[in-house]
Write a protein that holds these residues in place. Structure first.
Motif, PDB file in Angstrom:
ATOM      1  N   TYR B 230       8.484  34.704  22.429  1.00 34.11           N
ATOM      2  CA  TYR B 230       8.150  34.620  21.008  1.00 34.11           C
ATOM      3  C   TYR B 230       8.331  33.191  20.479  1.00 34.11           C
ATOM      4  CZ  TYR B 230       7.920  39.713  20.259  1.00 34.11           C
ATOM      5  OH  TYR B 230       7.568  41.046  20.278  1.00 34.11           O
ATOM      6  N   GLY B 233       6.367  32.088  17.695  1.00 37.29           N
ATOM      7  CA  GLY B 233       6.394  32.988  16.545  1.00 37.29           C
ATOM      8  C   GLY B 233       5.751  34.325  16.853  1.00 37.29           C
ATOM      9  N   GLN B 234       4.906  34.357  17.846  1.00 36.43           N
ATOM     10  CA  GLN B 234       4.302  35.627  18.264  1.00 36.43           C
ATOM     11  C   GLN B 234       4.329  35.704  19.788  1.00 36.43           C
ATOM     12  OE1 GLN B 234       0.123  35.963  17.560  1.00 36.43           O
ATOM     13  NE2 GLN B 234      -0.284  33.841  18.103  1.00 36.43           N
ATOM     14  N   PRO B 235       4.265  36.908  20.345  1.00 38.18           N
ATOM     15  CA  PRO B 235       4.327  37.036  21.806  1.00 38.18           C
ATOM     16  C   PRO B 235       3.190  36.263  22.473  1.00 38.18           C
ATOM     17  CG  PRO B 235       4.619  39.174  20.771  1.00 38.18           C
ATOM     18  CD  PRO B 235       4.205  38.223  19.686  1.00 38.18           C
TER      19      PRO B 235
END
Lengths: 170, 446
Positions: B230, B233-235
């Motif tokens: 992450y 901020g996102q996978p």
């Protein structure tokens, strides 16, 4: 006798403090730090254009059945409120976090959380919110809200939480 | 703490073990051999007198190496160590004749004799393996030369040799495992990528705990790791060089498109992974060196957890296209998809055995989780474990042992790494420095 009364009073105070934490803490997404007090960074609950109002009065989350991403009737009611609020408060953007309970494999649950977040996003868009104001993210089973291992916790963890921001959108 | 790979020069020097041992009497003609089958196995008794230190400097290494070899063999569940206190003979000279009757008397079927010499920063380890009841050496004596701090790998190399000579299977002791180290409460877990020897020694952290990481996998050559983080901020899928611990995103992915579940192709030249767009997840493939992304599945359902057959011709993956998670096989280049999981319940995380003969999986049924294996056409399904939550099998490079994550229930539930062999025997918890999940077994180290 006095001792015993005092002990009881202490226990009561502690219990009240705990329940206040559990119910009244402001939350900006389950990963965010709780800011206690009605006048925190999220504004006052009595101010209808505040994040605090959105989180607590409108409702920032909807729940899902096991392994499902269908928006049920009670979720629709919450999301109708979210859509209305977002359209009357156009300066805000939304990040929809999708979550799963622990009863699933890790990577599947990540995909399932994404499906739930997308279902919420799609519903909000269908109610008139501009798609470029809504982003999504999945946490799969990585961030349970409740930590027991039975349905009372699982049902709270199968959720999509709409987290407000004032960023530039998608 | 940073570990560098130690050079280990395997010297094929054979020092004519049999020639130094006069007057062998063959008590039996059948050589020592342990067949690894599905049935119950009586562990084979072995003796390993402490390796002889050829000089004082080698004393600690000799004791440590002996201990690790014995632990490797015992840990398989296939061997039983006869305690030193039961030994009749003592071995004080590596070249002295073996007093077979003394080892026969305590029913040691295999005898491992060795010596260790330290020369400056280098260690020399020599060993011989004897078939006690045939009264002859089993294979040639071997010598390993390496650095002083590479002693564990040298011990694992000796144990691999012993295991291979007795079972006929490839050893798996000189291997590493990449996994996720976990800390903190269940609702605020901190996760770090970490590397350890297969037995839990030499733990090295590869990332800090600022970002959630999950499901790392080794490249077929063991020099790279691919995983989901992450960090942005996102996978997103990242690829890491093990030696330098440097990492980069696998490819540029536009915001909102989550990428995860990465695996190397059989030749290591490409990565297959899942990408989610608008709530739908499919499997894609991209060359490690960059280049065009190709889409391998195209369905409105969740397609994830891909794994290639060792020959690279087929890919197994999971999909919920029929409603619940099931396991499917398709040609690597795309084509007809065939469902292979047939039982009740949900099937996920398929992993093709490095031998090509089995597919390991996670099965979920009636609130319980299992690790199981099935043939690549879905037949001969066998469940090896059962618990509140078992998931994510990974194969030892010889395809005979699996590691997986087992998590306990409740508010204080915690994950740990376990191993089990493919007959379902020898379930063991792997020693890790704390909570641990998502193991991925390396190939044999070069």
């Amino acid at each position: 006798m006095t001792m015993s009364l005092r002990a009881t009073a202490l226990i009561l105070t502690a219990a009240m403090a705990l329940s206040a934490c559990a119910q009244g803490g402001l939350r900006g997404g389950d990963d965010a730090i709780n800011l206690n007090g009605a006048q925190g960074a999220f504004g006052s609950v009595s101010d209808p254009s505040s994040i605090a109002y959105f989180n607590q009065i409108v409702g920032d989350r909807v729940l899902f059945a096991v392994d499902q991403s269908t928006i049920n009737a009670s979720a629709m009611a919450v999301l109708d409120g979210q859509a209305e609020w977002l359209m009357t408060n156009p300066e805000f953007t939304a990040l929809v976090e999708g979550h799963a309970d622990e009863q699933g494999t890790r990577e599947y649950n990540l995909a399932l959380g994404a499906r739930r977040a997308a279902a919420v996003r799609d519903y909000l868009v269908s109610r008139g919110v501009a798609p470029n104001r809504i982003n999504t993210i999945s946490f799969g089973k990585e961030r349970p809200l409740e930590i027991c291992s039975d349905e009372s916790c699982y049902s709270q963890n199968r959720r999509a939480v709409t987290v407000l921001g004032t960023g530039a959108g998608v | 703490m940073l570990l560098t790979r130690r050079s280990l020069i395997r010297s094929a020097s054979v020092f004519a073990a049999a020639a130094t041992l006069p007057g062998l009497v063959r008590a039996q003609t059948r050589p020592l051999r342990l067949e690894i089958t599905e049935g119950v196995i009586e562990p084979l008794p072995f003796a390993i007198p402490s390796f002889i230190a050829r000089n004082g400097a080698a004393a600690d290494a000799a004791a440590d190496i002996t201990r690790v070899i014995a632990a490797d063999l015992r840990g398989t569940g296939l061997f039983r160590q006869i305690p030193d206190s039961a030994h009749i003979s003592s071995v004080t000279n590596f070249d002295a004749p073996i007093l077979y009757p003394d080892w026969q008397a305590i029913n040691a079927q295999a005898l491992i004799v060795g010596e260790v010499e330290q020369q400056g920063g280098r260690l020399i380890v020599r060993f011989r393996l004897f078939d006690v009841f045939s009264q002859q050496p089993l294979g040639d004596g071997l010598q390993f030369v390496g650095t002083r701090d590479g002693w564990r790998r040298m011990a694992h190399n000796v144990a691999d040799q012993v295991y291979e000579r007795i079972t006929g299977e490839t050893g798996y002791f000189d291997t590493r495992v990449v996994f996720v180290h976990e800390e903190g409460p269940k609702n605020a877990r901190l996760k770090r990528l970490a590397l350890m020897d297969y037995d839990g020694a030499n733990v090295q952290f590869l990332t800090d705990s600022r970002s959630i990481v999950m499901a790392p996998r080794f490249s077929p050559t063991g020099d790279r790791i691919i995983y989901t983080s992450y960090e942005s901020g996102q996978p997103r899928v990242y690829i890491m060089d093990v030696a330098s611990v440097s990492r980069r995103p696998l490819e540029a992915v536009s915001a909102g498109n989550m990428t995860f579940s990465p695996r190397f192709t059989a030749d290591g030249g490409s990565v297959v992974f899942s990408m989610e767009q608008g709530g739908n997840t499919d499997i894609y493939r991209v060359p490690v060196s960059g280049g065009a992304r190709s889409q391998l599945t195209n369905a409105p359902s969740i397609e994830t957890a891909p794994s290639f057959s060792p020959d690279g011709s087929r890919m197994v993956f999971e999909s919920d296209r029929t409603g619940g998670q099931q396991i499917y096989v398709m040609p690597a280049g795309g084509g007809e998809v065939q469902r292979i999981s047939r039982g009740s319940g949900r099937y996920g995380t398929p992993v093709w055995s490095p031998r090509g003969d089995y597919i390991a999986f996670t099965k979920q049924e009636r609130g319980r989780f299992h690790i199981g294996v099935m043939r690549t056409n879905g037949s001969e399904e066998r469940l090896l474990t059962a618990s509140f939550l078992d998931e994510g099998p990974t194969w030892a490079p010889n395809g005979r042992v699996l590691m997986f994550t087992r998590e306990t229930a409740g508010a204080n539930g915690a994950p740990a790494v376990y191993s089990v062999d493919i007959s379902g025997r020898n379930l063991q918890r792997v020693a890790t420095p704390g909570m641990a999940s998502d193991p991925s077994w390396s190939p044999r180290l070069p």
